[in-house]
Design a protein around this motif. Sequence first.
Motif, PDB file in Angstrom:
ATOM      1  N   ASP A 287       0.866  -1.182   0.000  1.00 55.07           N
ATOM      2  CA  ASP A 287       0.000   0.000   0.000  1.00 55.07           C
ATOM      3  C   ASP A 287       0.896   1.224   0.000  1.00 55.07           C
ATOM      4  O   ASP A 287       1.557   1.528   0.992  1.00 55.07           O
TER       5      ASP A 287
ATOM      6  N   ARG B  55       1.604   5.262  -0.537  1.00 56.31           N
ATOM      7  CA  ARG B  55       0.983   6.583  -0.500  1.00 56.31           C
ATOM      8  C   ARG B  55       1.949   7.613  -1.052  1.00 56.31           C
ATOM      9  O   ARG B  55       3.089   7.701  -0.597  1.00 56.31           O
TER      10      ARG B  55
ATOM     11  N   GLU C 142      -6.060  20.905  -5.386  1.00 61.33           N
ATOM     12  CA  GLU C 142      -7.215  20.020  -5.188  1.00 61.33           C
ATOM     13  C   GLU C 142      -7.647  20.042  -3.720  1.00 61.33           C
ATOM     14  O   GLU C 142      -8.838  20.103  -3.412  1.00 61.33           O
TER      15      GLU C 142
ATOM     16  N   THR D  67     -11.145  21.480  -2.295  1.00 63.64           N
ATOM     17  CA  THR D  67     -11.991  20.609  -1.477  1.00 63.64           C
ATOM     18  C   THR D  67     -12.352  21.318  -0.175  1.00 63.64           C
ATOM     19  O   THR D  67     -13.514  21.289   0.260  1.00 63.64           O
TER      20      THR D  67
ATOM     21  N   VAL E 180      -7.311  20.741   4.130  1.00 64.99           N
ATOM     22  CA  VAL E 180      -7.451  19.464   3.430  1.00 64.99           C
ATOM     23  C   VAL E 180      -6.191  19.238   2.604  1.00 64.99           C
ATOM     24  O   VAL E 180      -5.748  20.143   1.886  1.00 64.99           O
ATOM     25  N   LYS E 181      -5.612  18.070   2.746  1.00 63.96           N
ATOM     26  CA  LYS E 181      -4.465  17.703   1.913  1.00 63.96           C
ATOM     27  C   LYS E 181      -4.802  16.427   1.172  1.00 63.96           C
ATOM     28  O   LYS E 181      -5.342  15.483   1.752  1.00 63.96           O
ATOM     29  N   THR E 182      -4.449  16.401  -0.120  1.00 64.95           N
ATOM     30  CA  THR E 182      -4.757  15.207  -0.905  1.00 64.95           C
ATOM     31  C   THR E 182      -3.486  14.407  -1.171  1.00 64.95           C
ATOM     32  O   THR E 182      -2.377  14.957  -1.183  1.00 64.95           O
ATOM     33  N   SER E 183      -3.649  13.136  -1.358  1.00 65.61           N
ATOM     34  CA  SER E 183      -2.542  12.325  -1.842  1.00 65.61           C
ATOM     35  C   SER E 183      -3.110  11.163  -2.643  1.00 65.61           C
ATOM     36  O   SER E 183      -4.326  10.981  -2.730  1.00 65.61           O
ATOM     37  N   LYS E 184      -2.197  10.427  -3.226  1.00 68.12           N
ATOM     38  CA  LYS E 184      -2.580   9.367  -4.154  1.00 68.12           C
ATOM     39  C   LYS E 184      -2.168   8.044  -3.527  1.00 68.12           C
ATOM     40  O   LYS E 184      -1.132   7.965  -2.861  1.00 68.12           O
ATOM     41  N   PHE E 185      -2.968   7.030  -3.756  1.00 70.93           N
ATOM     42  CA  PHE E 185      -2.741   5.753  -3.105  1.00 70.93           C
ATOM     43  C   PHE E 185      -2.720   4.646  -4.163  1.00 70.93           C
ATOM     44  O   PHE E 185      -3.604   4.593  -5.018  1.00 70.93           O
ATOM     45  N   PHE E 186      -1.709   3.785  -4.094  1.00 70.76           N
ATOM     46  CA  PHE E 186      -1.618   2.646  -5.005  1.00 70.76           C
ATOM     47  C   PHE E 186      -1.509   1.365  -4.182  1.00 70.76           C
ATOM     48  O   PHE E 186      -0.651   1.275  -3.298  1.00 70.76           O
TER      49      PHE E 186
ATOM     50  N   LEU F 204       6.080   6.046  -9.799  1.00 71.33           N
ATOM     51  CA  LEU F 204       4.951   6.621  -9.055  1.00 71.33           C
ATOM     52  C   LEU F 204       5.222   8.001  -8.472  1.00 71.33           C
ATOM     53  O   LEU F 204       4.346   8.848  -8.451  1.00 71.33           O
TER      54      LEU F 204
END
Lengths: 83, 83
Positions: free
Chosen positions: A5, A7, A18, A22, A37-43, A67
């Motif tokens: 997982d 991040r 973004e 949000t 709000v903080k965004t991140s990407k998850f694989f 990535l």
Amino acid sequence: MFVADIRIKLKKGVADPEGKNTAKALELLGFSEVAEVKTSKFFSIHLDTHDEAAAKAQVEKICLALLANPVINDYSYDIKKVA
Amino acid sequence: MFVADIRIKLKKGVADPEGKNTAKALELLGFSEVAEVKTSKFFSIHLDTHDEAAAKAQVEKICLALLANPVINDYSYDIKKVA
């Protein structure tokens, strides 16, 4: 088999439009307690290997090769064994 | 203050073209152990409240109102107290 997982976060100081949008949308919807709000990407990556050390080495290489952009991203990951 | 780490996943059976393309790219880069890649979106939300139950209720409402599309998304979250 292992599942990693991963991040991919934005580094401190890198703009997160973004996240900002949000937060703005939540404010307009009446969620006044939202401070940031903080965004991140998850694989989630399934790795067909039986060796945890090898899986970890692969994940490091994958993050660096594809990535994460080292200029703007930090990455972190958890690796779990699955059946 | 609380921080909610919210993960917005695609429901089982919903197409994940970004994950598929990432898997393809990793294969082309020589990462032959990669069996599957699934992507999801991550939001860290800082909530200016002193009550964990209230924070949790807010996060549920935020997910349903804005972050998750119930047709295609599942969501999960962790809430932590911060100074």
